[in-house]
Design a protein around this motif. Sequence first.
Motif, PDB file in Angstrom:
ATOM      1  N   LEU A  29      -2.410   9.169  15.015  1.00  0.00           N
ATOM      2  CA  LEU A  29      -2.990   8.495  13.862  1.00  0.00           C
ATOM      3  C   LEU A  29      -1.968   7.616  13.151  1.00  0.00           C
ATOM      4  N   PRO A  30      -2.424   6.576  12.454  1.00  0.00           N
ATOM      5  CA  PRO A  30      -1.504   5.731  11.689  1.00  0.00           C
ATOM      6  C   PRO A  30      -0.919   6.501  10.511  1.00  0.00           C
ATOM      7  N   ASP A  31       0.189   5.990   9.954  1.00  0.00           N
ATOM      8  CA  ASP A  31       0.800   6.653   8.799  1.00  0.00           C
ATOM      9  C   ASP A  31      -0.105   6.495   7.581  1.00  0.00           C
ATOM     10  N   SER A  32       0.098   7.345   6.583  1.00  0.00           N
ATOM     11  CA  SER A  32      -0.815   7.396   5.440  1.00  0.00           C
ATOM     12  C   SER A  32      -0.784   6.117   4.607  1.00  0.00           C
ATOM     13  N   ALA A  33       0.336   5.396   4.570  1.00  0.00           N
ATOM     14  CA  ALA A  33       0.362   4.121   3.845  1.00  0.00           C
ATOM     15  C   ALA A  33      -0.567   3.105   4.502  1.00  0.00           C
ATOM     16  N   SER A  34      -0.595   3.092   5.834  1.00  0.00           N
ATOM     17  CA  SER A  34      -1.512   2.198   6.542  1.00  0.00           C
ATOM     18  C   SER A  34      -2.955   2.614   6.298  1.00  0.00           C
ATOM     19  N   VAL A  35      -3.178   3.926   6.178  1.00  0.00           N
ATOM     20  CA  VAL A  35      -4.527   4.429   5.915  1.00  0.00           C
ATOM     21  C   VAL A  35      -5.016   3.937   4.550  1.00  0.00           C
ATOM     22  N   VAL A  36      -4.139   3.934   3.563  1.00  0.00           N
ATOM     23  CA  VAL A  36      -4.517   3.444   2.232  1.00  0.00           C
ATOM     24  C   VAL A  36      -5.008   2.000   2.332  1.00  0.00           C
ATOM     25  N   ASN A  37      -4.273   1.156   3.040  1.00  0.00           N
ATOM     26  CA  ASN A  37      -4.693  -0.243   3.200  1.00  0.00           C
ATOM     27  C   ASN A  37      -6.031  -0.334   3.929  1.00  0.00           C
ATOM     28  N   LEU A  38      -6.217   0.504   4.934  1.00  0.00           N
ATOM     29  CA  LEU A  38      -7.472   0.508   5.687  1.00  0.00           C
ATOM     30  C   LEU A  38      -8.642   0.870   4.774  1.00  0.00           C
ATOM     31  N   LEU A  39      -8.457   1.871   3.944  1.00  0.00           N
ATOM     32  CA  LEU A  39      -9.518   2.281   3.024  1.00  0.00           C
ATOM     33  C   LEU A  39      -9.856   1.153   2.056  1.00  0.00           C
ATOM     34  N   LYS A  40      -8.838   0.529   1.497  1.00  0.00           N
ATOM     35  CA  LYS A  40      -9.078  -0.555   0.544  1.00  0.00           C
ATOM     36  C   LYS A  40      -9.807  -1.724   1.199  1.00  0.00           C
ATOM     37  N   GLN A  41      -9.406  -2.063   2.416  1.00  0.00           N
ATOM     38  CA  GLN A  41     -10.054  -3.170   3.118  1.00  0.00           C
ATOM     39  C   GLN A  41     -11.532  -2.909   3.363  1.00  0.00           C
ATOM     40  N   ASN A  42     -11.885  -1.648   3.449  1.00  0.00           N
ATOM     41  CA  ASN A  42     -13.269  -1.305   3.778  1.00  0.00           C
ATOM     42  C   ASN A  42     -14.063  -0.757   2.593  1.00  0.00           C
ATOM     43  N   GLY A  43     -13.516  -0.881   1.386  1.00  0.00           N
ATOM     44  CA  GLY A  43     -14.253  -0.505   0.193  1.00  0.00           C
ATOM     45  C   GLY A  43     -14.469   0.988   0.030  1.00  0.00           C
ATOM     46  N   ILE A  44     -13.611   1.805   0.644  1.00  0.00           N
ATOM     47  CA  ILE A  44     -13.744   3.266   0.547  1.00  0.00           C
ATOM     48  C   ILE A  44     -12.937   3.749  -0.643  1.00  0.00           C
ATOM     49  N   THR A  45     -13.581   4.412  -1.588  1.00  0.00           N
ATOM     50  CA  THR A  45     -12.959   4.727  -2.876  1.00  0.00           C
ATOM     51  C   THR A  45     -12.636   6.206  -3.057  1.00  0.00           C
ATOM     52  N   MET A  46     -13.038   7.066  -2.123  1.00  0.00           N
ATOM     53  CA  MET A  46     -12.761   8.500  -2.238  1.00  0.00           C
ATOM     54  C   MET A  46     -12.372   9.064  -0.879  1.00  0.00           C
ATOM     55  N   VAL A  47     -11.412   9.989  -0.873  1.00  0.00           N
ATOM     56  CA  VAL A  47     -11.047  10.690   0.354  1.00  0.00           C
ATOM     57  C   VAL A  47     -10.938  12.179   0.061  1.00  0.00           C
ATOM     58  N   ARG A  48     -11.164  12.940   1.094  1.00  0.00           N
ATOM     59  CA  ARG A  48     -11.038  14.391   1.022  1.00  0.00           C
ATOM     60  C   ARG A  48     -10.097  14.807   2.147  1.00  0.00           C
ATOM     61  N   ILE A  49      -9.041  15.556   1.796  1.00  0.00           N
ATOM     62  CA  ILE A  49      -8.110  16.017   2.814  1.00  0.00           C
ATOM     63  C   ILE A  49      -8.192  17.540   2.907  1.00  0.00           C
ATOM     64  N   TYR A  50      -7.678  18.071   4.009  1.00  0.00           N
ATOM     65  CA  TYR A  50      -7.825  19.496   4.302  1.00  0.00           C
ATOM     66  C   TYR A  50      -6.568  20.298   3.972  1.00  0.00           C
ATOM     67  N   ASP A  51      -5.726  19.715   3.135  1.00  0.00           N
ATOM     68  CA  ASP A  51      -4.514  20.386   2.684  1.00  0.00           C
ATOM     69  C   ASP A  51      -4.052  19.649   1.435  1.00  0.00           C
ATOM     70  N   ALA A  52      -2.784  19.705   1.146  1.00  0.00           N
ATOM     71  CA  ALA A  52      -2.219  18.947   0.031  1.00  0.00           C
ATOM     72  C   ALA A  52      -0.867  18.384   0.471  1.00  0.00           C
ATOM     73  N   ASP A  53      -0.876  17.692   1.607  1.00  0.00           N
ATOM     74  CA  ASP A  53       0.346  17.167   2.200  1.00  0.00           C
ATOM     75  C   ASP A  53       1.027  16.199   1.223  1.00  0.00           C
ATOM     76  N   PRO A  54       2.288  16.463   0.856  1.00  0.00           N
ATOM     77  CA  PRO A  54       2.962  15.599  -0.139  1.00  0.00           C
ATOM     78  C   PRO A  54       3.108  14.157   0.311  1.00  0.00           C
ATOM     79  N   ARG A  55       3.253  13.915   1.613  1.00  0.00           N
ATOM     80  CA  ARG A  55       3.364  12.531   2.086  1.00  0.00           C
ATOM     81  C   ARG A  55       2.077  11.763   1.811  1.00  0.00           C
ATOM     82  N   VAL A  56       0.957  12.419   2.038  1.00  0.00           N
ATOM     83  CA  VAL A  56      -0.329  11.777   1.777  1.00  0.00           C
ATOM     84  C   VAL A  56      -0.525  11.577   0.281  1.00  0.00           C
ATOM     85  N   LEU A  57      -0.228  12.607  -0.500  1.00  0.00           N
ATOM     86  CA  LEU A  57      -0.419  12.498  -1.942  1.00  0.00           C
ATOM     87  C   LEU A  57       0.421  11.388  -2.539  1.00  0.00           C
ATOM     88  N   ARG A  58       1.652  11.240  -2.056  1.00  0.00           N
ATOM     89  CA  ARG A  58       2.520  10.165  -2.550  1.00  0.00           C
ATOM     90  C   ARG A  58       1.987   8.795  -2.136  1.00  0.00           C
TER      91      ARG A  58
END
Length: 569
Positions: free
Chosen positions: A40-69
């Motif tokens: 999978l792509p890194d979480s910073a790239s995921v943020v850009n992907l979400l923004k490009q596609n108008g996705i405003t909410m995410v749900r994760i299955y843990d509390a990974d600090p890299r993702v949260l940051r």
Amino acid sequence: MALAGSVIVLLAATLLPLLFFSPAEAGEMGVNYGRVANDLPDSASVVNLLKQNGITMVRIYDADPRVLRSFANTGIKMMVMLPNEQLADAARDRRYALDWVRSNVSAYYPATQIHAVQVGNEVFASRPDLTWSLVPAMANVQRALADLGLADAVKVSTPVAFSAVAVSWPPSDGRFRDDVAEPVMRPMLDFLQRTGSYLTINPYPYFAYAAQWSNAISRDFFLGNPNPGERDPKTGLVYYSLLDAQLDATYFAMDKMGFTSLAAYTGETGSPSSGGPKPALGRLTARNGDPPAASKENAQAYNNNVINRVLSGRTGTPHRPDADMDVYIFALFNENQKGSGPDDIEANFGLFYPNMQKVYEFDFHGAAPPPQPQPPATSSWCLANASVGDSWLQAALEYACGHGADCSAIQPGAPCFEPNTRLAHASYAFNSYYQRNGRACGTCDFNGAAYVVYNEPAGTCDPNTSWCVANEAAGDARLLEALNYACANGADCSAIQPGAACFEPNTMVAHASYAFNSYYQRNRRASGTCDFAGAASVVYQAPKYGNCVLPSKALFEEATAKSEVHAAI
């Protein structure tokens, strides 16, 4: 889930029941950002992907600090999870729960917009040994949030697999499994209600559709496409999607425990785009010419129907028409380490491939679903097909009225109630649905109950067109006085002069009607311009006196425009 055969209850057209799902405040759509994969792509790239596609909410299955940051200061809302592996400790030790919340929520909030903590994941189904720890863990996490001043901003819930609902059809029989209902669900629901939270349920219509051994569940019912609907024999409520039936089964189960106003949000729902069968799921192959249950066609249709429905505010169900809810699609990516391999359906629920290309078209902006063949450039209308019979027309009519058609004009006493036939009412409803959906391909079908025409059908009723006619009971003296007033104050009465087009029939009612209507139309049908002290009234079908048909607003406007052009010249 076993659906009874379609039962259509026919009601007299004069009592036409129209199923309106009252729009609540528009819910919000999110995605489940699972990461059980090694590509999978890194979480910073995921943020850009979400923004490009108008996705405003995410749900994760843990509390990974890299993702949260990575999600800090992005404006994207986030739901984090205390994993099952930590559930027992959080239940046993309030200090453990406090440390977890401090490290995984308050350390990142509010830069990262964490709005909920999910305690555990489908515990009843995946970790039944933790069942008795679930509510204590939720309570301890809630206390920790309160101690840190976050209880109002961050809600606590837990995702419950739909298998916790023991009976799901008919929805009114919905109840929770006996082994969890009283010992776990009741204290959990009480906790959620006291804390202003919500139940998180994970309904997957796909699994019910794929596992059936008969054709009891149609593909359109599974996907939420137009279909005749299924009626709950106990309540009379009509369901047009399996998702609604599953949600209402959950609501009825909550009702039976006394929680009649508690919200139920959808933590996971979706459909796989490919994958082979699992023995426990039964038959997954195509039938009746339909695509396989796990297919891009089905995944695209199901997810787009859910996305567009929620973003348009139609989050209500037949039993809870005013319900509001957020929904999270499962999942953001195809995850190659889920299931037993790349051909397992569990690895193919993603909206995106790991390279961030879409698996199929979708839109989180609330726009129309995937590109469809463009409708003809010329005007077109949708008509009911009489050959399918009244039962089919009634079911399709109810679907149209419950999914966006404006059917107010075909209610008793309304402008288009006459002619009072099911064919006329169905045509009106179908055409409203078709036009309101931009005449998109597939919106005038209703499983064969309708078809498109390219010439305006005779007798098409326009509820926005009306006429003003004389009230014969007012008597000739009052009509003459009102006629003279209308002609002296802007009405064009030239057509009722001797020898003119509408002089015949030479009666006071016909002449007065012509004058009153001219006055009414020229004043753009403003309120009060068709009264004349009780000598006139508004009608919605074009009046005809002899060979003279009273002009509508459109004709008056056209004539006025021509006269203005001539005056300018």
